[in-house]
Enzyme design. Structure first.
Site, PDB file in Angstrom:
ATOM      1  N   HIS A  69     -14.063  -3.562   3.859  1.00  0.00           N
ATOM      2  CA  HIS A  69     -14.833  -4.778   4.535  1.00  0.00           C
ATOM      3  C   HIS A  69     -13.806  -5.582   5.189  1.00  0.00           C
ATOM      4  O   HIS A  69     -12.814  -5.879   4.726  1.00  0.00           O
ATOM      5  CB  HIS A  69     -15.469  -5.412   3.605  1.00  0.00           C
ATOM      6  CG  HIS A  69     -15.038  -6.305   2.304  1.00  0.00           C
ATOM      7  ND1 HIS A  69     -14.481  -7.420   2.840  1.00  0.00           N
ATOM      8  CD2 HIS A  69     -15.158  -5.909   1.381  1.00  0.00           C
ATOM      9  CE1 HIS A  69     -14.082  -7.933   1.390  1.00  0.00           C
ATOM     10  NE2 HIS A  69     -14.475  -7.062   0.375  1.00  0.00           N
ATOM     11  N   ASP A 341     -11.513  -3.263  -1.914  1.00  0.00           N
ATOM     12  CA  ASP A 341     -10.235  -2.958  -2.239  1.00  0.00           C
ATOM     13  C   ASP A 341     -10.096  -2.457  -3.794  1.00  0.00           C
ATOM     14  O   ASP A 341      -9.169  -1.713  -3.748  1.00  0.00           O
ATOM     15  CB  ASP A 341      -9.514  -4.518  -2.070  1.00  0.00           C
ATOM     16  CG  ASP A 341     -10.103  -5.523  -3.004  1.00  0.00           C
ATOM     17  OD1 ASP A 341     -11.274  -5.314  -3.458  1.00  0.00           O
ATOM     18  OD2 ASP A 341      -9.725  -6.689  -2.854  1.00  0.00           O
TER      19      ASP A 341
END
Length: 463
Positions: A69, A341
């Site tokens: 994102h 992540d």
């Protein structure tokens, strides 16, 4: 030979006017924004690899995108105990403004003097939300991906696989608008995968879909111990250095130092500048970066026994779709997945990206060794991505290449491309069967299901 004064002057003048390239290394500027760990703004890594152009005599056949994102606000924490959370930062900001943490405004050239007129941009009510810059990042990336792989976009509708958190779904939507513009709604089919154990091996949030790992808090204690050890080394000297900028009698805690740092990095993420960043030296930024790298190395990363398990299911899915492309078993050419992540690093570990870091040889926690592979700033900044390209080349062989944040990550474990040179490519069968990843490419899903005791699912996704 003795030089005359005029000769020395001419020599000096010629040096001044000569090209500077031979001495540029002494003039390099430190770009701290490229060293903020996983909170770094999007930038290309420093791989110094081959060109990103498509290889000569090769045709692109598939592209697989694993996308983080975009830039966001700090995450939420209702208990306000997490120093990096929006709620904790908000409380700390108020203490700066109301004098509970007393800045010494009479100290000459105090770098915190701006606090007198400062208006915070980090708000607790915006916790977890994608920032305006995050939307722009994803929109622009979507446009660039569509332009680069335009010839592969030859069907009517494309699956958009996304983890369920709002900021990830929002990122996927903005990316899709970048690809398709106003026609986005007609061109996409969003597959939103829950971030819990119901997703099983299809998850884009493997930590939460692996009950054994999640329920037993595996890696939590070792990761916290690593942080504690390293923070005891590098944070206290920063506090001692900054104490002079506060009223006598107030001594900064290490949590205060981390709060000042998080205000710096999140203001960068939200508005691209922060006066708080002037408090820290280049070495201190690198030490904060190392703190982030320890987190992602130990918690499900290459220093964990669980890295290949958590990342292997995606890798197995990827490998299956590469095989189908070669065998003409599928006409899918574009594979899109949006995640966090914490998902990307285990995938890259399962692919063999971090060979210098293992459970037997983890990153040290008493010093920053600087030269190591897993730089979270480079691999998973905001809007970071992993792209896998499949090519058919003029020798009638298929080749694989990885890009990290739009730069070639050179593969060195499975031979070379059709040029016979080290161009970052590997022939597909050598890539799939390389010892660094064969367990994941062949057995990643089965390993995940068995080791995690994962929930079975009838949903089929394509990464």
């Amino acid at each position: 030979m003795k030089l005359s004064g005029i000769s020395l002057w001419l020599l000096a003048a010629s040096i001044v006017h000569a090209g500077k390239s031979q001495f540029e290394a002494f003039e390099n500027e430190f770009y701290f924004k490229d060293h903020l760990g996983t909170i770094s703004v999007y930038h290309e890594p420093y791989f110094n690899g081959p060109t990103t152009s498509f290889p000569e005599s090769c045709a692109i056949k598939q592209v697989h995108l694993l996308q983080r994102h975009g830039s966001r606000n700090p995450t939420g924490d209702d208990t306000a105990t997490d120093v990096s959370s929006a709620q904790y930062i908000d409380i700390f900001q108020n203490k700066l403004l109301n004098g509970s943490i007393p800045v010494n405004f009479s100290y000459p050239e105090n770098p915190l003097y701006f606090v007198k007129h400062w208006t915070p941009v980090i708000k607790a009510e915006n916790a977890d939300q994608l920032s305006s810059s995050g939307r722009i990042e994803l929109f622009d990336l979507g446009r660039q991906v569509f332009e680069r792989y335009y010839e592969l976009f030859d069907t009517d509708v494309y699956d958009i696989n996304t983890a369920a958190q709002e900021r990830v779904v929002d990122s996927a939507e903005w990316f899709s608008y970048g690809m398709f513009g106003d026609d986005m709604q007609n061109k996409t089919n969003f597959i939103v995968l829950p971030e819990d154990d119901s997703a099983g091996a299809n998850s884009l949030a493997m930590y939460y879909s692996c009950p054994v790992y999640e329920d037993n808090n595996i890696d939590e204690n070792t990761t916290e111990a690593a942080h504690t050890s390293w923070r005891n080394v590098f944070l206290k000297p920063i506090a001692n250095r900054l104490n002079k900028y506060f009223d006598s009698g107030y001594n900064l805690t290490v949590s205060d130092v981390r709060s000042l740092y998080y205000i710096c990095v999140y203001e960068i993420a939200l508005r691209d500048n922060s006066d708080f960043c002037s408090l820290f030296t280049p070495s201190e930024f690198l030490n904060f970066e190392y703190d982030s790298d320890l987190d992602y190395a130990y918690w499900g990363g290459p220093a964990s026994e669980w890295a290949s398990t958590l990342g292997g299911a995606y890798v197995n899915n990827l490998a299956n779709n590469l095989r189908k492309g070669v065998n003409n078993a599928s006409d899918r050419k574009v594979f899109l997945a949006f995640t966090h992540d914490s998902q990307i690093i285990p995938v890259e570990a399962a692919l063999g990206f971090f060979p210098d870091i293992t459970p037997e040889h983890p990153l040290p926690t008493d010093k920053n060794i600087f030269t190591y592979s897993l730089k979270t700033s480079s691999f998973v900044p905001f809007a970071g991505n992993l792209i896998t390209e499949l090519f058919l080349c003029s020798d009638n062989k298929y080749y694989v290449r990885h890009l990290v944040n739009q730069q070639v990550y050179p593969l060195t474990d499975c031979g070379y491309g059709p040029s016979g040179a080290s161009d970052g490519l590997c022939e597909l069968s050598a890539y799939l069967n390389s010892s660094v990843r064969v367990n994941s490419t062949s057995n990643g899903i089965a390993n995940f299901n068995s080791q995690c005791q994962a929930h079975s699912t009838n949903v089929t996704v394509y990464y």
